[in-house]
Write a protein that holds these residues in place. Structure first.
Motif, PDB file in Angstrom:
ATOM      1  N   UNK A 263       0.845  -1.206   0.000  1.00 56.46           N
ATOM      2  CA  UNK A 263       0.000   0.000   0.000  1.00 56.46           C
ATOM      3  C   UNK A 263       0.874   1.248   0.000  1.00 56.46           C
ATOM      4  N   UNK A 264       0.604   2.206  -0.886  1.00 54.09           N
ATOM      5  CA  UNK A 264       1.436   3.420  -0.969  1.00 54.09           C
ATOM      6  C   UNK A 264       1.526   4.141   0.379  1.00 54.09           C
ATOM      7  N   UNK A 265       0.434   4.180   1.109  1.00 53.15           N
ATOM      8  CA  UNK A 265       0.448   4.883   2.408  1.00 53.15           C
ATOM      9  C   UNK A 265       1.475   4.271   3.357  1.00 53.15           C
ATOM     10  N   UNK A 266       1.619   2.954   3.299  1.00 53.69           N
ATOM     11  CA  UNK A 266       2.594   2.296   4.180  1.00 53.69           C
ATOM     12  C   UNK A 266       4.010   2.524   3.655  1.00 53.69           C
ATOM     13  N   UNK A 267       4.162   2.382   2.349  1.00 52.53           N
ATOM     14  CA  UNK A 267       5.508   2.463   1.776  1.00 52.53           C
ATOM     15  C   UNK A 267       6.121   3.842   1.972  1.00 52.53           C
ATOM     16  N   UNK A 268       5.272   4.878   1.925  1.00 55.31           N
ATOM     17  CA  UNK A 268       5.806   6.239   1.994  1.00 55.31           C
ATOM     18  C   UNK A 268       5.913   6.767   3.419  1.00 55.31           C
ATOM     19  N   UNK A 269       5.628   5.946   4.394  1.00 59.32           N
ATOM     20  CA  UNK A 269       5.683   6.379   5.794  1.00 59.32           C
ATOM     21  C   UNK A 269       6.939   5.818   6.456  1.00 59.32           C
ATOM     22  N   UNK A 270       7.898   6.692   6.742  1.00 58.70           N
ATOM     23  CA  UNK A 270       9.159   6.236   7.362  1.00 58.70           C
ATOM     24  C   UNK A 270       8.901   5.606   8.730  1.00 58.70           C
ATOM     25  N   UNK A 271       7.828   6.030   9.382  1.00 56.27           N
ATOM     26  CA  UNK A 271       7.559   5.519  10.732  1.00 56.27           C
ATOM     27  C   UNK A 271       6.569   4.344  10.734  1.00 56.27           C
ATOM     28  N   UNK A 272       6.163   3.892   9.541  1.00 55.96           N
ATOM     29  CA  UNK A 272       5.269   2.733   9.468  1.00 55.96           C
ATOM     30  C   UNK A 272       6.102   1.468   9.444  1.00 55.96           C
ATOM     31  N   UNK A 273       6.285   0.845  10.601  1.00 53.78           N
ATOM     32  CA  UNK A 273       7.247  -0.256  10.714  1.00 53.78           C
ATOM     33  C   UNK A 273       6.548  -1.571  10.986  1.00 53.78           C
ATOM     34  N   UNK A 274       6.980  -2.618  10.258  1.00 55.58           N
ATOM     35  CA  UNK A 274       6.495  -3.947  10.621  1.00 55.58           C
ATOM     36  C   UNK A 274       7.450  -5.069  10.177  1.00 55.58           C
ATOM     37  N   UNK A 275       8.526  -4.731   9.434  1.00 56.80           N
ATOM     38  CA  UNK A 275       9.364  -5.790   8.882  1.00 56.80           C
ATOM     39  C   UNK A 275      10.574  -6.075   9.757  1.00 56.80           C
ATOM     40  N   UNK A 276      11.086  -7.289   9.629  1.00 58.82           N
ATOM     41  CA  UNK A 276      12.384  -7.665  10.191  1.00 58.82           C
ATOM     42  C   UNK A 276      13.389  -7.661   9.046  1.00 58.82           C
ATOM     43  N   UNK A 277      14.666  -7.464   9.385  1.00 59.19           N
ATOM     44  CA  UNK A 277      15.694  -7.408   8.353  1.00 59.19           C
ATOM     45  C   UNK A 277      16.800  -8.407   8.656  1.00 59.19           C
ATOM     46  N   UNK A 278      17.165  -9.208   7.649  1.00 56.31           N
ATOM     47  CA  UNK A 278      18.241 -10.195   7.783  1.00 56.31           C
ATOM     48  C   UNK A 278      19.354  -9.846   6.810  1.00 56.31           C
ATOM     49  N   UNK A 279      20.556 -10.302   7.139  1.00 59.45           N
ATOM     50  CA  UNK A 279      21.665 -10.055   6.231  1.00 59.45           C
ATOM     51  C   UNK A 279      22.692 -11.168   6.294  1.00 59.45           C
ATOM     52  N   UNK A 280      23.629 -11.151   5.359  1.00 59.61           N
ATOM     53  CA  UNK A 280      24.753 -12.099   5.363  1.00 59.61           C
ATOM     54  C   UNK A 280      26.033 -11.274   5.334  1.00 59.61           C
ATOM     55  N   UNK A 281      26.904 -11.529   6.306  1.00 62.08           N
ATOM     56  CA  UNK A 281      28.175 -10.802   6.366  1.00 62.08           C
ATOM     57  C   UNK A 281      29.015 -11.154   5.147  1.00 62.08           C
ATOM     58  N   UNK A 282      29.750 -10.168   4.656  1.00 66.60           N
ATOM     59  CA  UNK A 282      30.705 -10.452   3.569  1.00 66.60           C
ATOM     60  C   UNK A 282      31.786 -11.359   4.124  1.00 66.60           C
TER      61      UNK A 282
END
Lengths: 122, 883
Positions: free
Chosen positions: B279-298
Motif C-alpha cells: 500500500x502506498x500509504x505504508x511504503x511512503x511512511x518512514x515511521x510505518x514499521x512492521x518488517x524484520x531485516x536479515x543479512x549475510x556478512x561479507x
C-alpha cells in the motif's frame, strides 16, 4: 591341528615366518639370535626377522605347545645370562613334518603342471 | 665410545619395548635386548652405519606390527574372562548396567537436544555469517522496533559489510482452494530471502526479482510441513493455483524441511503481493514499521565490524530525519548473529538440564563404584589365585579395567535405547524453546558423546575396583589374611555415599525450586476466569471486507448467532484473548498515546500501552472484574462518543489515586479524543509469569478488529465447538475458523515449557533419590554383615536391640547428614543458575532446602531400618562361631 593335539595335515598351515622358526629348531636347541641368523642364512637374506616379530612368534609357539624352553641348555660362562634356549616339542615336530609334507605335495603339483622344472639329481 | 653407544641404544631400545604389553616385556624383554645387541654388533661389522640404520628401521617396524597384535590378544582374553565373570555374577552385572544406563541415557537424551540446538551449525549455507538486524529505541525500552520500507532500503543500500539483505514480516491470510477456506500463516519476504539463507527448494524454485515487480503475477512458495500436512505432499503442486487476497496465486516451489525463522509459516509471498506491504500509504511512511531485516556478512567481515557499520548509518539517519529518530529514543541499529538469536531462549534451560543429567550420572557412578567395592572384597581369593599363577599386578588391573569398560559399553547401549525412546518427547519440549528442535536426532556427535560417557563412567568406577584390588591382593597374600574390607576401602565407601547424597541433594533442590515455581504459576490469579470459556479464531477474507462497516456488520451477525446458541451463557468478539498463542508469539499490539492536559513535547517519547479491541460482553465472558465506572455497551458504536476502558495498572500508573474515569486520551495528537469510561482488573495477558502491563480496551463497534470469538458455556466448552463453528460459517462460508481452544487449555499450554522442564528435573531428581537410597541401603546391609562378629559379641555382652538399631541407623544417617551439609553448600553455589527460570521463588528458598533435607534424611532412615532390624536378629553363637 585339531583340538585333541593330533596333527591333521589339512589344518596344518602355519605362517611362513613361524615355519622358518620351527625349521631352525628342527636340528637342535637354539637361542633367539641363533634362530634369527639361521633363518636369514637359510633364506638367503630374503626373510629377515626383527626381534619383535621373532618373539611374537616364539610366544605363540610356546602358547601352542609347539616349542618349549630348553632346561638342559643354559647360557655358558661367556654368554649373556639373559639368553634362553628353545627346542621343538614332539607336537611341534609333528606339525612341522605335516607342514613340510603339505608343501611337498604342492611342489609336486607345480612340477606336474611344468610350473617348476624337475630337480636335477645331485 | 662403543660402550656409550651401546648404552644409549639400549636405553632407546628399552623405551621402544614399552610399546609391548607389560607381561610380554617381563617374559621376553631381557632376551630381546640381548638379541638386539648381538644384531647391532653384526650389522655394524658387515655394513657400518648403513647396516645399523637398516636394522633400526626393521626393528621399529617389527615392534609396531607386533605390539598391536599382542595388545589385542590380551584384550581378547580379558574380554572372554570378563564375559564369564559377568555371567557368573548376573545380579551385580544387571544392577550395574541398569543403574549406569539410566544416567547415560539421561545425558544422551539432553545432549542430543543440545547438539542439535546449540552445537551443530545452522542448517543454512555458512550459517555463521547470517545476522538479524534490530532497530532499538534504547531510552524507551524497545529492543525491536522493526523496519519501515524506507529503512529497509537505507540499510540495504548504505551498508558496507553485508553481501546481501532481505526483509521478512508475517501475516495471516485466507487461502481459498478446494473445500473449506484456510487461514494460513504467511511469510512476506524479499525475493532474495531464500537465496540469502542458501535454502534450495525440494520442488520448483524460489522467488525471482521479477516476482516482486508491481503488477507481476502473484506467486506462492509452500513450506514443507504445509505441503506435507495440507496438500498431501502432492508432487504436482507446482503450478497449482489458490485464491488469496482477491488474487489468483500460483505455487512456484516447495521449501525443504529447515527451521523457519523468525516464525513457522505455511506459505511465503513476495512483498509486492501483500496488500498491506504494497500500500502506498505504508511504503511512503518512514515511521510505518512492521518488517524484520536479515543479512549475510561479507567473507572475512566480523560481526563487530558490521555493528560499527550499522551504527554509522543509524547516526546518519538520526541527523537526516530528526522527527523520526528523536534524541529521547536513544536510536540504534544492531546486527546480531542469527545463531545466537535462535537459541538464546533455550540455552539456560538446556544447560540446567544437562547439569542435572550429569549429576544423575555421577550419582550412578558413585553407586556402582560402591557396589563394585563391596564385590571386590569377595573376589580376594580369585585375585590371589591368579597372582600365584603368575599374573602381575598390572595384568590384574588391566583385567579389572576391561570388565569396567565392558559394563560401561553395555550401559551405553542400553542408555542409547532409553534416550531414543524419549526422543519424541524431547523434540516437543525443545520445540517450545527454539525452532531448531526439528533437527534433533541421534547423529555421530551423540554417539561419540555416549561413548565418552561410557568410558568416563568405566574409568570412574573401574578405578575404584583397581584401587581396591591392590589392597585385596596385598592383604590376602599375608599369612592368615581374611576377606574383609580394609580401612581405606571403608573410608572410600563412606566418601562415595556422602558424594551420592550431596549430588542428590542439589538435584532435589533444583527440582523442588522448579516445582514450587510451577505451583505458584499455576495458582496465580490470571485476572480472569478461564473455566468454561471457549475461544475460536476468525479469519475474514480481507479483500471481501474492505470497509469498517462491512467488518462490523459481520461481527454483529457472528455475535448474535453465538449468543443464540444453546449452552452459551455469554459471547464476545475481540482482537485476541489472554494468553493467545499468536499474540504471545507476535509480542502483542502496542500503541503510543497522549493524555489530555499532558501532551508530550516534540522530541520526547509519549507513553505506550498495549491495546485490545473488545465487544460489550468481553469482560463478563472472561470474568474480568469491573473496578470503576462501566464497561462497553451496545450503543458504544461509530455514531457515539469515542470511549475506552483501561486496566488498574494503567490507572495507577498515570493517575495515581485520582479517578481516571472521564479523562481523555488521544492516539493521533488530538485529532480524535477518547473518553475513559471504566477501569477493569489487571489481566496477565502475555504470560502467567509476566506482570500485567498497561492495557487500553477499545470497543469493537468503534474500532473494528475482529480476530476471536469467545463464549462462556454452561457445560464443558468443547461440547459447543461444533455448533459454534457452524454458526460462524452460516454467516460467511469463506470465514476461516482456526485455533479452537478452551481458555483453560490456553493457560495450560502457556506453562508447558516450564512444566516440561520441571517434569524432567523432577524425573532426574527421583532417579537420583532412588539410586542413592538403594545404594545407601545396600551398603549398610553389607556393613552389617561385615560386622556380624562384632554385633554378636555386643549382644552376647548384653547390648539391647535398641542400642544396636541406633548404632546401625546412626551410622547411615550420620553419613547422609554429612552429605546433606555438603550438598547444601553446593546447592547455594549452583542454584543461582536457576534464577531466570523461577517465578516468585528465590534460589535459596528456605522451605525447599529444609524440605529436601527432611526427604533425604527420611529416605536414609527408611533405607537403614531393614539392615538395622537384621542386625538385632543376629544369633551371638553363630556370629562368634564365624571367627
Amino acid at each position: 591341528m585339531n583340538p585333541d593335539g593330533n596333527v591333521n595335515e589339512k589344518t596344518a598351515p602355519l605362517t611362513p615366518a613361524m615355519f622358518h622358526v620351527m625349521l631352525a629348531l628342527a636340528d637342535g636347541d637354539k637361542h633367539g639370535y641363533a634362530i634369527l641368523k639361521e633363518v636369514e642364512e637359510n633364506t638367503g637374506g630374503e626373510v629377515l626377522l626383527s626381534t619383535g616379530t621373532l618373539y611374537g612368534i616364539i610366544k605363540r609357539l610356546l602358547g601352542d605347545g609347539m616349542i618349549e624352553e630348553s632346561r638342559q641348555r643354559r647360557p655358558t660362562a661367556g654368554e649373556d645370562s639373559r639368553r634362553r634356549y628353545y627346542r621343538l616339542t614332539r607336537r611341534g615336530q609333528r606339525v612341522a613334518v605335516a607342514e613340510a609334507e603339505r608343501m611337498e605335495k604342492v611342489l609336486a603339483m607345480a612340477r606336474g603342471k611344468r610350473l617348476l622344472r624337475q630337480p636335477r639329481p645331485v | 665410545m662403543p660402550n656409550q653407544k651401546r648404552s644409549w641404544s639400549s636405553r632407546l631400545y628399552r623405551g621402544l619395548l614399552r610399546l609391548l604389553p607389560f607381561d610380554f616385556r617381563s617374559d621376553f624383554g631381557g632376551e630381546m635386548e640381548e638379541v638386539f645387541q648381538a644384531q647391532q654388533a653384526d650389522a655394524h661389522r658387515k655394513a657400518g652405519t648403513v647396516g645399523l640404520a637398516r636394522l633400526w628401521w626393521e626393528t621399529i617396524v617389527g615392534l609396531f606390527r607386533t605390539a598391536p597384535r599382542e595388545h589385542l590378544s590380551i584384550l581378547g582374553q580379558d574380554l572372554g574372562y570378563a564375559f564369564r565373570m559377568m555371567r557368573r555374577n548376573a545380579g551385580y552385572t544387571t544392577l550395574a548396567v541398569v543403574t549406569l544406563a539410566l544416567g547415560i541415557g539421561a545425558n544422551t537424551a539432553i545432549f542430543s537436544v543440545i547438539n542439535a540446538t546449540l552445537v551443530r551449525p545452522l542448517p543454512y549455507r555458512q550459517g555463521e555469517q547470517l545476522v538479524v538486524i534490530h532497530q532499538k529505541a534504547t531510552k524507551a525500552g524497545i529492543a525491536d522496533m522493526r523496519f519501515s520500507n524506507y529503512e529497509v532500503a537505507d540499510y540495504s543500500e548504505q551498508n558496507q559489510t553485508l553481501s546481501g539483505a532481505a526483509e521478512y514480516h508475517g501475516m495471516s491470510f485466507l487461502l481459498l482452494g478446494r473445500g473449506e477456506s484456510q487461514r494460513v500463516r504467511t511469510g512476506v519476504v524479499s525475493p532474495s530471502f531464500f537465496d540469502l539463507f542458501g535454502v534450495k527448494p525440494v520442488l520448483g524454485r524460489t522467488f525471482l526479482p521479477a516476482d516482486d515487480l508491481p503488477g507481476a503475477p502473484a506467486v506462492l512458495i509452500l513450506s514443507y510441513e504445509f505441503w506435507q500436512n495440507h496438500q498431501g505432499a502432492d508432487p504436482n503442486i507446482v503450478g497449482r493455483t489458490f485464491e488469496m487476497n482477491d488474487r489468483v496465486h500460483t505455487v512456484v516451489g516447495v521449501l525443504p524441511p529447515v527451521p523457519q525463522y523468525p516464525n513457522e509459516n505455511d506459505v511465503y509471498m513476495p512483498t509486492s503481493a501483500c496488500p498491506f506491504r504494497a500500500a502506498p500509504r505504508f511504503k511512503e511512511n518512514r515511521d510505518g514499521r512492521m518488517m524484520s531485516l536479515f543479512g549475510r556478512l561479507k567473507d572475512g567481515v566480523t560481526l563487530e565490524k558490521a555493528q560499527a557499520d550499522f551504527a554509522l548509518i543509524a547516526s546518519r539517519l538520526e541527523s537526516q530525519y530528526p522527527k523520526s529518530y528523536t534524541k529521547a529514543m536513544g536510536y540504534r541499529a544492531e546486527p546480531a548473529a542469527l545463531e545466537t538469536q535462535l537459541t538464546q531462549t533455550a540455552r539456560p534451560t538446556l544447560l540446567v538440564l544437562l547439569g542435572a543429567a550429569t549429576f544423575v550420572l555421577l550419582i550412578a557412578c558413585a553407586n556402582v563404584a560402591n557396589i563394585t567395592l563391596a564385590r571386590m572384597a569377595g573376589r580376594e581369593r580369585e585375585l590371589m589365585v591368579r597372582a600365584a599363577l603368575g599374573a602381575g599386578q598390572s595384568r590384574l588391573l588391566r583385567q579389572l579395567v576391561t570388565e569396567s569398560l565392558l559394563i560401561g559399553l553395555l550401559s551405553a547401549g542400553l542408555g542409547l535405547a532409553i534416550a531414543y525412546q524419549g526422543l519424541d518427547l524431547l523434540v516437543d519440549f525443545a520445540g517450545q524453546l527454539t525452532p531448531r528442535a526439528r533437527e534433533i536426532n541421534m547423529d555421530r556427535n551423540v554417539l561419540l558423546f555416549t561413548l565418552f560417557a561410557a568410558v568416563f563412567t568405566s574409568v570412574v568406577f573401574g578405578s575404584v575396583s583397581a584401587f581396591s584390588s591392590r589392597s585385596e591382593v596385598a592383604a590376602g597374600l599375608k599369612e592368615g589374611g581374611r576377606a574383609t574390607m580394609g580401612l581405606k576401602q571403608r573410608r572410600l565407601r563412606n566418601v562415595l555415599i556422602v558424594c551420592q547424597v550431596a549430588f542428590s541433594f542439589v538435584l532435589l533442590i533444583g527440582a523442588g525450586l522448579m516445582l514450587r515455581s510451577l505451583s505458584k504459576l499455576q495458582n496465580i490469579d490470571p485476572g480472569f476466569v478461564p473455566q468454561r470459556v471457549l475461544t475460536m479464531g476468525i479469519g475474514l477474507n480481507w479483500s471481501k471486507y474492505t470497509t469498517n462497516e462491512q467488518t462490523l456488520a459481520v461481527a454483529r451477525q457472528i455475535l448474535a448467532k453465538a449468543q443464540a446458541e444453546p449452552g452459551v451463557l455469554s459471547a464476545a468478539v475481540a482482537s485476541s484473548f489472554p494468553l493467545d498463542p499468536d499474540a504471545l508469539a507476535g509480542g502483542g499490539f502496542n500503541r503510543r498515546f497522549q493524555i489530555e492536559g499532558r501532551i508530550t513535547p516534540e522530541g520526547e517519547n509519549p507513553p505506550v500501552s498495549a491495546m485490545r479491541i473488545a465487544s460489550p460482553d468481553y469482560f463478563k465472558t472472561l470474568g474480568i472484574p469491573l473496578i470503576q465506572g462501566r464497561t462497553f455497551q451496545e450503543n458504544d458504536d461509530e455514531k457515539a462518543l469515542r470511549v475506552a476502558v483501561i486496566n488498574q495498572k494503567m490507572a495507577k500508573h498515570h493517575w495515581g489515586d485520582a479517578d481516571p474515569v472521564g479523562r481523555r486520551i488521544t492516539f493521533n495528537r488530538g485529532e480524535t479524543w477518547i473518553t475513559i469510561v471504566g477501569v477493569v482488573g489487571d489481566v496477565r495477558e502475555m504470560g502467567l509469569h509476566r506482570e500485567p502491563g498497561d492495557e487500553i480496551y477499545l470497543p469493537t463497534f468503534q474500532g473494528g478488529g475482529l480476530g476471536t470469538v469467545l463464549v462462556r458455556t454452561a457445560q464443558e466448552p468443547m461440547s459447543v465447538a461444533g455448533q459454534l463453528r457452524r454458526a460462524v460459517l452460516d454467516v460467511d462460508p469463506q470465514i476461516a475458523v482456526t485455533n479452537v481452544v478452551t481458555l483453560e487449555d490456553a493457560r495450560t499450554r502457556s506453562l508447558s515449557s516450564q512444566r516440561t522442564t520441571t517434569d524432567l528435573l523432577g524425573l532426574f531428581a527421583a532417579l537420583a533419590l532412588v539410586i542413592a537410597a538403594t545404594g545407601i541401603g545396600g551398603i549398610l546391609a553389607l556393613s552389617v554383615s561385615e560386622r556380624l562378629h562384632e554385633i554378636g559379641i555386643r549382644i552376647a555382652l548384653g547390648a539391647r536391640s535398641t542400642h544396636v538399631i541406633r548404632d546401625v541407623i546412626g551410622r547411615g544417617v550420620g553419613l547422609v547428614m554429612l552429605g546433606v551439609a555438603v550438598g547444601w553448600a553446593g546447592a547455594v553455589a549452583v542454584t543461582g543458575m536457576l534464577k531466570a527460570l523461577l517465578f516468585q521463588v528465590t534460589p535459596t528458598d528456605p522451605l525447599t532446602f529444609w524440605g529436601v533435607s527432611a526427604i533425604l534424611i527420611g529416605a536414609a532412615l527408611l533405607a537403614s531400618y531393614l539392615p538395622a532390624r537384621r542386625a538385632t536378629q543376629v544369633d551371638p553363637l553363630i556370629a562368634l562361631r564365624s571367627e
